[in-house]
Design a protein around this motif. Sequence first.
Motif, short mmCIF file in Angstrom:
data_model
loop_
_atom_site.label_atom_id
_atom_site.label_comp_id
_atom_site.label_asym_id
_atom_site.label_seq_id
_atom_site.Cartn_x
_atom_site.Cartn_y
_atom_site.Cartn_z
N GLY A 38 8.31 0.82 7.61
CA GLY A 38 7.89 -0.58 7.63
C GLY A 38 6.40 -0.80 7.78
O GLY A 38 5.95 -1.96 7.84
N GLU A 39 5.62 0.26 7.82
CA GLU A 39 4.18 0.08 7.94
C GLU A 39 3.58 -0.40 6.62
O GLU A 39 4.06 -0.07 5.53
N GLN A 40 2.53 -1.21 6.73
CA GLN A 40 1.86 -1.72 5.54
C GLN A 40 1.08 -0.58 4.87
O GLN A 40 0.53 0.30 5.55
N LYS B 249 -1.71 0.33 1.49
CA LYS B 249 -2.61 -0.16 0.46
C LYS B 249 -2.46 0.62 -0.84
O LYS B 249 -3.20 0.38 -1.80
N VAL B 250 -1.50 1.53 -0.88
CA VAL B 250 -1.26 2.28 -2.12
C VAL B 250 -0.79 1.32 -3.20
O VAL B 250 0.10 0.48 -2.96
N GLN B 251 -1.37 1.42 -4.38
CA GLN B 251 -1.06 0.49 -5.46
C GLN B 251 0.41 0.57 -5.87
O GLN B 251 0.95 1.66 -6.06
N GLN B 252 1.06 -0.58 -5.99
CA GLN B 252 2.46 -0.64 -6.37
C GLN B 252 2.63 -1.24 -7.76
O GLN B 252 1.89 -2.15 -8.15
N GLY B 253 3.61 -0.72 -8.48
CA GLY B 253 3.91 -1.24 -9.81
C GLY B 253 4.96 -2.33 -9.74
O GLY B 253 5.62 -2.52 -8.72
N ASP B 254 5.12 -3.03 -10.86
CA ASP B 254 6.08 -4.12 -10.94
C ASP B 254 7.26 -3.70 -11.81
O ASP B 254 7.17 -3.68 -13.04
N LEU B 255 8.37 -3.36 -11.18
CA LEU B 255 9.55 -2.91 -11.92
C LEU B 255 10.26 -4.05 -12.65
O LEU B 255 11.19 -3.81 -13.41
N THR B 256 9.81 -5.29 -12.42
CA THR B 256 10.38 -6.43 -13.15
C THR B 256 9.53 -6.79 -14.36
O THR B 256 9.83 -7.75 -15.07
N HIS B 257 8.48 -6.03 -14.63
CA HIS B 257 7.63 -6.27 -15.80
C HIS B 257 8.41 -5.98 -17.08
O HIS B 257 9.27 -5.08 -17.09
N PRO B 258 8.13 -6.73 -18.16
CA PRO B 258 8.83 -6.47 -19.43
C PRO B 258 8.74 -5.02 -19.90
O PRO B 258 9.63 -4.56 -20.64
N PHE B 259 7.68 -4.31 -19.49
CA PHE B 259 7.59 -2.91 -19.88
C PHE B 259 8.84 -2.14 -19.49
O PHE B 259 9.29 -1.24 -20.20
N PHE B 260 9.42 -2.50 -18.35
CA PHE B 260 10.63 -1.83 -17.88
C PHE B 260 11.90 -2.60 -18.28
O PHE B 260 12.87 -2.00 -18.73
N THR B 261 11.89 -3.92 -18.09
CA THR B 261 13.13 -4.69 -18.24
C THR B 261 13.56 -4.87 -19.69
O THR B 261 14.74 -5.09 -19.96
N ALA C 282 0.60 7.66 3.76
CA ALA C 282 0.81 6.20 3.78
C ALA C 282 2.15 5.84 3.14
O ALA C 282 2.83 4.91 3.59
N ILE C 283 2.54 6.56 2.09
CA ILE C 283 3.82 6.29 1.43
C ILE C 283 4.97 6.61 2.38
O ILE C 283 5.95 5.85 2.48
N ILE C 284 4.87 7.70 3.11
CA ILE C 284 5.91 8.08 4.07
C ILE C 284 5.93 7.09 5.24
O ILE C 284 7.01 6.68 5.73
N ALA C 285 4.75 6.66 5.70
CA ALA C 285 4.69 5.70 6.79
C ALA C 285 5.31 4.36 6.39
O ALA C 285 5.90 3.66 7.22
#
Length: 544
Positions: A104-106, A108-120, A97-100
């Motif tokens: 541009g295919e949708q 359902k693999v969980q995605q993280g938020d790279l704009t979260h304060p944990f990172f920024t 699914a990640i390769i697909a």
Amino acid sequence: MDLTELQEIAEQERKSQKPVQIRCCVAAGCLSANSEAVKKRLEEAVKASGLENQVQVSGVGCMRLCCQGSLVHVATQNEPESLGTLYQKVTPEDAPAIIAALNGEQTKVQQGDLTHPFFTKQLPIVLENSGKVNPDRIESYIAAGGYQALYHVLREMTPAEVVDAITRSGLRGRGGAGYPTGVKWATVAKAKGERKFVICNADEGDPGAFMDRSVLESDPHRVLEGMAIAAYAVGATQGYIYVRAEYPIAISRLQTAIRQAQRLGLLGSQIFESPFDFKIDIRIGAGAYVCGEETALMASIEGKRGTPHPRPPYPAESGLWGYPTLINNVETFANISPIIRKGAEWFASIGTEKSKGTKVFALAGKICNTGLIEVPMGTPLRLIVEELGGGVPDDGKAKAVQTGGPSGGCIPASAFDTSVDYESLTALGSMMGSGGMIVMDQSTNMVDVAKFFMEFCMDESCGKCIPCRVGTVQLYRLLTKIREGKASLTDLELLEELCDMVKNTSLCGLGQSAPNPVFSTLRYFRDEYLALINTSQAQEQLNV
């Protein structure tokens, strides 16, 4: 090896990179979540999709958000780390699914938020390469600017100038005590001896701490380069990395890194065609916590029982086999290369007046985002807990944060606005330590916390001195008596008196700091002790 050859290796490595980079974390945290199988399935999915010429799957070091492993980061070539897509809790079955999704295919693999304060809100200096470079490939480190600092000091700086740069940077030892690194280097440089040694203390043993392990697993060449620069500065020709046997991945990657550096002439004889020779060997410790103390560590390297010895003489004057020895921990050495590359003034501009640079912490306990963080010295504790850490799960409330491991103390929520630096934490009755940070919620009994750490110190005492060997046992028994509701106020007074005795009469830092969790919990949570003492006098004090 000269600078031109180094630059050619970097250029070849950059040219070999494919347009789409899929980085799979293969540090210990994610490996425990089956990331090796994830990486293998991603490679198979790329091949099955016919994208071998466009997509490159590589194993990288710690991506820091350990609680969400396995972690996979997908980005186009040269795309900033803050962009791209971070996948969380990835399983081998998610690979297709990640390769697909690349087409541009949708998914359902969980995605993280790279704009979260944990990172920024982090400032990666020690961790700048973690999650980016392949720890098993020296070429990957060189492409990220690796070993250029070593070339610079060997070809363009004198040893005295290197020591001066580290002194002006304001870097303090990251092993716990915070001793000025430049002062220690200068002392070893001035010491007289036929031989000198450099030791990297990787004997990380604090409960809840995994900073040094992650650095060694993610960016081993950075530590080797820092040690080589230090050796040049103080006049050493032999280095040792003392790492505990419980870190097999770190040991394996260090061994690979040393072989690779030797093959390219970056360790060994006449490094960068200079007169400088430096060799590094690994010594594996059996897991004794006391061997984190430098005199016990050196005894262990010498093949003796790892027990501390009185100081002076200090290792800088008479250390390993009686020769001048420089000992710093993993994080300290990992700061050296960027200081040389970017300048002492740059590093000194970060942090507080007396605590310069950044600090890596292992954030653990009752917190939403557990993992590695690196923040500037002086960052408020509340920002770390509530923003980077995301607060306590299920809308709970933080009660305290324990810093400094068994040597540290518990900081109450009322003091969370305190800045995290050496002086401020000491004033609160805690300490920086090597970087463990454990968050506790309202369900935590602080007497249990003190009892847990006292049991740890009791078990780990080497037994050489009576105050530590006997005192920690008696302290543990008193804490058990209090926890079982069988103690009196006299027992509580005896607990405090005994803590003071152990602190002031023990031989080494283990015994001297063992009472700290008791002192801090008594200071801020005395009511929890009194509530367990079922006498009228205790209840009167509690009501006051």
